[in-house]
Design a protein around this motif. Structure first.
Motif, mmCIF file in Angstrom:
data_model
loop_
_atom_site.group_PDB
_atom_site.id
_atom_site.type_symbol
_atom_site.label_atom_id
_atom_site.label_comp_id
_atom_site.label_asym_id
_atom_site.label_seq_id
_atom_site.Cartn_x
_atom_site.Cartn_y
_atom_site.Cartn_z
ATOM 1 N N ALA A 108 2.750 3.759 11.035
ATOM 2 C CA ALA A 108 2.932 3.058 12.307
ATOM 3 C C ALA A 108 3.258 4.049 13.423
ATOM 4 O O ALA A 108 2.735 3.937 14.533
ATOM 5 N N VAL A 109 4.104 5.011 13.134
ATOM 6 C CA VAL A 109 4.445 6.031 14.128
ATOM 7 C C VAL A 109 3.208 6.841 14.487
ATOM 8 O O VAL A 109 2.943 7.116 15.662
ATOM 9 N N SER A 110 2.431 7.200 13.505
ATOM 10 C CA SER A 110 1.211 7.966 13.736
ATOM 11 C C SER A 110 0.224 7.179 14.595
ATOM 12 O O SER A 110 -0.388 7.731 15.512
ATOM 13 N N LEU A 111 0.087 5.899 14.309
ATOM 14 C CA LEU A 111 -0.812 5.061 15.101
ATOM 15 C C LEU A 111 -0.348 4.982 16.559
ATOM 16 O O LEU A 111 -1.154 5.067 17.473
ATOM 17 N N ASN A 147 -1.148 8.212 18.355
ATOM 18 C CA ASN A 147 -2.580 8.402 18.585
ATOM 19 C C ASN A 147 -3.124 7.463 19.647
ATOM 20 O O ASN A 147 -4.172 7.733 20.239
ATOM 21 N N THR A 148 -2.452 6.332 19.879
ATOM 22 C CA THR A 148 -2.954 5.398 20.877
ATOM 23 C C THR A 148 -2.145 5.411 22.160
ATOM 24 O O THR A 148 -2.338 4.591 23.031
ATOM 25 N N ALA A 149 -1.222 6.367 22.289
ATOM 26 C CA ALA A 149 -0.397 6.472 23.491
ATOM 27 C C ALA A 149 -1.275 6.896 24.671
ATOM 28 O O ALA A 149 -2.261 7.625 24.505
ATOM 29 N N PRO A 150 -0.937 6.415 25.869
ATOM 30 C CA PRO A 150 -1.718 6.805 27.061
ATOM 31 C C PRO A 150 -1.734 8.336 27.222
ATOM 32 O O PRO A 150 -0.744 9.006 26.979
ATOM 33 N N GLY A 151 -2.855 8.842 27.584
ATOM 34 C CA GLY A 151 -3.007 10.262 27.829
ATOM 35 C C GLY A 151 -3.504 11.028 26.614
ATOM 36 O O GLY A 151 -3.620 12.232 26.638
#
Length: 91
Positions: A80-83, A86-90
């Motif tokens: 979940a942390v990895s996802l 990876n989908t964070a803005p920027g």
């Protein structure tokens, strides 16, 4: 052997309460197993034998179940942390 040792003794930063949880589970299970066996048979010896064998085997199974479950939760949290990263803005 090293994999088994790591599996059983991997306590992490917060510590691992699975052994204490297993011990309290075993005590509770022995009491319940004896009570049920005694009520069903009316025999203290048979109740005692059943209360020694079945919960002892089940307690060992429970300990490993807890270890597997904790590892599963740890992996799920890491995924979940990895996802999120990876989908964070920027990115």
């Amino acid at each position: 052997m090293s994999a088994l040792k790591d599996f059983v003794h991997n306590h992490g930063a917060k510590g691992d309460q699975s052994l204490m949880k297993t011990i309290t589970f075993a005590i509770t299970h022995f009491i319940v197993a004896f009570s049920v066996a005694y009520l069903l048979t009316g025999d203290i010896l048979i109740g005692s034998l059943i209360a020694m064998v079945e919960p002892a085997i089940n307690t060992v199974a429970y300990f490993f179940h807890e270890k597997i479950w904790a590892r599963h939760q740890q992996n799920t949290t890491a995924e979940a942390v990895s996802l999120r990263q990876n989908t964070a803005p920027g990115c």
